[in-house]
Design a protein around this motif. Structure first.
Motif, mmCIF file in Angstrom:
data_model
loop_
_atom_site.group_PDB
_atom_site.id
_atom_site.type_symbol
_atom_site.label_atom_id
_atom_site.label_comp_id
_atom_site.label_asym_id
_atom_site.label_seq_id
_atom_site.Cartn_x
_atom_site.Cartn_y
_atom_site.Cartn_z
ATOM 1 N N ILE A 51 -49.987 -66.622 23.711
ATOM 2 C CA ILE A 51 -50.610 -66.804 25.019
ATOM 3 C C ILE A 51 -49.518 -66.795 26.073
ATOM 4 O O ILE A 51 -48.339 -67.009 25.785
ATOM 5 C CB ILE A 51 -51.430 -68.117 25.121
ATOM 6 C CG1 ILE A 51 -50.544 -69.336 24.822
ATOM 7 C CG2 ILE A 51 -52.653 -68.074 24.224
ATOM 8 C CD1 ILE A 51 -51.176 -70.666 25.191
ATOM 9 N N VAL A 52 -49.923 -66.543 27.297
ATOM 10 C CA VAL A 52 -49.062 -66.671 28.466
ATOM 11 C C VAL A 52 -49.627 -67.791 29.320
ATOM 12 O O VAL A 52 -50.829 -67.825 29.588
ATOM 13 C CB VAL A 52 -49.009 -65.358 29.265
ATOM 14 C CG1 VAL A 52 -48.304 -65.565 30.596
ATOM 15 C CG2 VAL A 52 -48.313 -64.271 28.458
ATOM 16 N N GLY A 53 -48.782 -68.722 29.730
ATOM 17 C CA GLY A 53 -49.244 -69.821 30.557
ATOM 18 C C GLY A 53 -49.899 -70.917 29.737
ATOM 19 O O GLY A 53 -49.590 -71.117 28.560
ATOM 20 N N THR A 54 -50.847 -71.602 30.373
ATOM 21 C CA THR A 54 -51.444 -72.808 29.810
ATOM 22 C C THR A 54 -52.935 -72.621 29.566
ATOM 23 O O THR A 54 -53.642 -72.064 30.407
ATOM 24 C CB THR A 54 -51.234 -73.995 30.772
ATOM 25 O OG1 THR A 54 -49.836 -74.162 31.008
ATOM 26 C CG2 THR A 54 -51.799 -75.284 30.188
ATOM 27 N N LEU A 55 -53.405 -73.095 28.422
ATOM 28 C CA LEU A 55 -54.831 -73.158 28.137
ATOM 29 C C LEU A 55 -55.399 -74.457 28.704
ATOM 30 O O LEU A 55 -54.708 -75.480 28.748
ATOM 31 C CB LEU A 55 -55.080 -73.126 26.632
ATOM 32 C CG LEU A 55 -54.637 -71.867 25.886
ATOM 33 C CD1 LEU A 55 -54.780 -72.089 24.378
ATOM 34 C CD2 LEU A 55 -55.442 -70.649 26.311
#
Length: 283
Positions: A51-55
């Protein structure tokens, strides 16, 4: 362990931990990658996968089963294997294992291929879906370019004249709030106030490259033609700037949680391979 590649003009050093570039020097031994001082930020150029960034809540679902992933995924914290090396290139590989399957239920191989050509370092990402099902993923780069002079001595020059609209982050998630960077002939002077709300997230751009100017002169060019999105980030008073080509970005606040339905996600068919590349050119 580290691996070094070089030609007559550049030398790049890569950690096997995270297959992370941590040094890029010219033949005058000038360093272009941030040193990783933990007082500001203890990394140099991590890989963002799957993933890129935050879930939202660091959680997602696949087939209604819940999984947890930290910000930017796990690849940057794992040991890669050096599978091929020449004088000016190196190939690193990470394969899924029992630990990754607990966080991300897909069989994959991730390769990072570093190649020096003339005054450029090319970084290629290869993602192979070894599962029998479709595989959702994001991938991104996070290179921190060292800025040895005063921060305000630097500026960006985008490849094209365009409206530079970016989304703001709220609690590490993409908000619906946007702002537009003011430019003069595609140039944006740097100052720390630009980043007081964290990274600038450009979901789409017409430009395929960005040049960092030092005292109005070309310093470093990052070419990201393969990538649809871009993040730009630094920390207050830190002597670096991150130019981050991305496929995907953080969750929105109303994201339903199903990774297959995540905004910006890539879907790779079974037994298929994904390629993308960006480059860092010393000017």
């Amino acid at each position: 362990m580290n691996t070094t590649i070089s030609n007559s003009t550049l030398k790049a050093s890569i950690k096997h931990a995270g297959a992370e570039l941590f040094s890029l020097t010219d033949n005058q031994n000038k360093e272009y990658i941030w040193e990783g001082n933990p007082d500001f930020w203890g990394k140099h150029s991590p890989i963002l996968f799957p993933i890129v960034g935050t879930l939202r809540n660091n959680t997602y679902t696949i087939n209604e089963k819940e999984y947890h992933l930290p910000r930017h995924g796990f690849a940057r914290d794992m040991e890669f294997e050096l599978v091929e090396k020449t004088e000016n290139s190196a190939v690193f590989s990470l394969e899924s294992n029992s630990e990754t399957l607990k966080k991300y239920p897909f069989d994959f191989e991730l390769q990072l291929i570093y190649t020096i050509e003339n005054t450029s370092l090319n970084i290629e990402y290869v993602v192979i879906n070894k599962s029998e099902t479709k595989m959702p993923f994001s991938i991104g780069a996070h290179p921190a370019i060292a800025l040895p002079e005063k921060f305000e001595n630097y500026a960006f020059k985008f490849e094209k004249e365009e409206s530079l609209k970016f989304n703001l982050l709220e609690n590490d998630l993409i908000s619906n709030k946007t702002q537009t960077l003011k430019t003069v002939e595609s140039v944006v002077p740097l100052n720390y106030k630009l980043f007081e709300n964290d990274a600038l997230v450009f979901k789409t751009l017409e430009s395929n490259s960005l040049t960092i100017l030092e005292n109005s002169k070309p310093y470093v060019k990052v070419d990201f033609e393969d990538f649809p999105s871009l993040g730009i980030w630094t920390k207050d008073k830190a002597p670096f700037i991150c130019i981050e080509p991305w496929f995907g970005y953080s969750d929105t606040a109303n994201n339903p949680g199903d990774l297959f339905k995540k905004e910006g996600i890539l879907i790779l068919e079974a037994d298929q391979t994904f390629h993308s590349q960006f480059s860092i050119k010393i000017l």
